[in-house]
Design an enzyme around this catalytic site. Structure first.
Site, PDB file in Angstrom:
ATOM      1  N   TRP A 163     -22.543 106.473  66.155  1.00 14.63           N
ATOM      2  CA  TRP A 163     -22.586 106.056  67.386  1.00 14.63           C
ATOM      3  C   TRP A 163     -23.241 104.542  67.450  1.00 14.63           C
ATOM      4  O   TRP A 163     -23.983 104.220  66.719  1.00 14.63           O
ATOM      5  CB  TRP A 163     -23.840 107.025  67.927  1.00 14.63           C
ATOM      6  CG  TRP A 163     -24.159 106.576  69.419  1.00 14.63           C
ATOM      7  CD1 TRP A 163     -23.588 106.299  70.510  1.00 14.63           C
ATOM      8  CD2 TRP A 163     -25.876 106.245  70.024  1.00 14.63           C
ATOM      9  NE1 TRP A 163     -24.269 106.052  71.645  1.00 14.63           N
ATOM     10  CE2 TRP A 163     -25.593 106.119  71.245  1.00 14.63           C
ATOM     11  CE3 TRP A 163     -26.992 106.662  69.490  1.00 14.63           C
ATOM     12  CZ2 TRP A 163     -26.792 106.107  71.983  1.00 14.63           C
ATOM     13  CZ3 TRP A 163     -28.039 106.740  70.126  1.00 14.63           C
ATOM     14  CH2 TRP A 163     -27.863 106.171  71.513  1.00 14.63           C
TER      15      TRP A 163
ATOM     16  N   ASP B 259     -29.378 114.187  64.388  1.00  6.13           N
ATOM     17  CA  ASP B 259     -29.207 113.696  65.450  1.00  6.13           C
ATOM     18  C   ASP B 259     -28.536 114.845  66.445  1.00  6.13           C
ATOM     19  O   ASP B 259     -27.625 115.053  66.126  1.00  6.13           O
ATOM     20  CB  ASP B 259     -28.381 112.558  65.834  1.00  6.13           C
ATOM     21  CG  ASP B 259     -28.597 111.787  67.081  1.00  6.13           C
ATOM     22  OD1 ASP B 259     -29.322 112.196  67.912  1.00  6.13           O
ATOM     23  OD2 ASP B 259     -28.119 110.698  67.078  1.00  6.13           O
TER      24      ASP B 259
ATOM     25  N   LYS C 205     -27.120 115.058  78.166  1.00  9.02           N
ATOM     26  CA  LYS C 205     -25.541 115.524  78.066  1.00  9.02           C
ATOM     27  C   LYS C 205     -25.666 116.883  78.478  1.00  9.02           C
ATOM     28  O   LYS C 205     -24.786 117.248  79.544  1.00  9.02           O
ATOM     29  CB  LYS C 205     -24.965 115.341  76.839  1.00  9.02           C
ATOM     30  CG  LYS C 205     -24.956 113.833  76.322  1.00  9.02           C
ATOM     31  CD  LYS C 205     -24.207 112.826  77.084  1.00  9.02           C
ATOM     32  CE  LYS C 205     -24.241 111.547  76.559  1.00  9.02           C
ATOM     33  NZ  LYS C 205     -23.604 110.486  77.343  1.00  9.02           N
TER      34      LYS C 205
END
Length: 342
Positions: free
Chosen positions: A179, A260, A296
């Site tokens: 990311w 993560d 999300k």
């Protein structure tokens, strides 16, 4: 005796005698004195505190949304930040979120501050979702959990913790690619960042052998960031058998695993299955932490809801870790937001 009158007379006298090509700045330092500093008109006009601040580059991810908003085309499609949309491209709120909002509105709750570490019930459910309600770690008090400002806040908080308590020179290693905000977060905390192999563009799949070899060759006790599922940006994840192998390598090298978890439920559609790697690592090592985001999977983007969980050796270590997390949080934002957490 009247100091105020004396100051006024003094300043008026100086102003009368000042040159027309200069200006005078007077400061009353106390009730008994005044300080006068001459400053030329030309230099006063030139100086500004931020005149030397350079223009920064646009964010490579959020900049796409800016370009989308500025594009007049009726056929445009936003390929920037991933977010739920309906068939007309409008923001979409999940039905479960709408029901929860109505329940909160009818509950007549107040707006008091949350504790420094977050809303207690939220932390409990967030930890259960990651480790499982029957997790021995949770039952034995071996997890230090705090609510964070979404996943980015969790990463920033853990980076600050690493900087304070990891040995000097410890590097954080990211998959290649990762990311786009991972590197800036850790660099901003003052940590060095490296990479390990992950994606094979020739096969559009995982370079597992290269990944294992690189992690084996890292300096012992390094920080290794791992995407627990739905790897961003590739979408390629190790199999459960490969996670088993990675866990063994990590344990052998005494690396610290930073998981993560921003897309729990998105990879397989099953939130339990998507944290299988987290639970596997938690059984094999206490050297791990989990960054968790609900932006999300619940569509709570702007509510900034997340959590950070440290696996510890015992309840006493949990208390010590929690105490230091509070010390880091307090001067940054004091308390996390309550609405999304509720």
């Amino acid at each position: 005796q009247d100091h105020s009158s004396v100051r006024k007379m003094f300043v008026a006298s100086v102003l009368r005698s000042a040159s027309r090509t200069s200006c005078v700045r007077a400061y009353a330092l106390s009730s008994q004195a005044a300080f006068v500093q001459p400053l030329s008109v030309s230099s006063a006009r030139r100086y500004h505190a931020w005149s030397a601040v350079p223009q920064g580059p646009p964010d490579p991810i959020l900049g796409v949304t800016v370009a989308y908003n500025n594009d007049p085309s009726p056929k445009k499609v936003n390929l920037g930040v991933g977010a739920y949309r309906d068939d007309e491209g409008k923001p979409f709120v999940l039905s479960c979120v709408s029901k929860a909002e109505k329940a909160l509105a009818n509950a007549g709750l107040n707006h008091e501050y949350a504790p420094i570490c977050g809303v207690p019930s939220f932390k409990k459910h967030a930890a259960n979702l990651i480790f499982g309600e029957d997790s021995p770690l949770l039952k034995d008090g071996k997890v230090a959990s705090v609510q964070t400002i979404s996943g980015t806040g969790a990463l920033s908080l853990v980076a600050a913790f690493f900087k304070r308590f990891m040995p000097e020179g410890t590097k954080c290693y990211l998959p290649r690619p990762s990311w786009g905000n991972h590197r800036p977060v850790f660099n901003d905390a003052g940590l060095e960042v490296g990479e390990y192999g992950y994606y094979n563009p020739a096969t559009c799949g995982l370079d597992f052998d290269g990944m294992v070899a690189d992690i084996k060759n890292l300096p012992a006790r390094s920080i290794v960031l791992l995407h627990s599922c739905a790897q961003n940006p590739t979408g390629v994840d190790p199999s459960l058998e490969q996670w088993e192998k990675l866990a063994e390598v990590m344990k052998e090298k005494e690396h610290f695993a930073l998981m993560d978890t921003a897309y729990q439920g998105f990879a397989s559609g099953d939130p339990e299955r998507d944290v299988a790697a987290v639970r596997l690592f938690a059984k094999k090592t206490a050297n791990m932490a989990v960054c968790q985001s609900f932006a999300k999977n619940f569509g709570l983007y702007g509510e900034r809801i997340g959590a950070l969980h440290f696996v510890t050796q015992d309840a006493e270590e949990t208390e010590r870790v929690m105490s230091q997390l509070k010390i880091i949080i307090r001067p940054q934002y004091s308390n996390p937001p309550i609405y999304g957490a509720r």
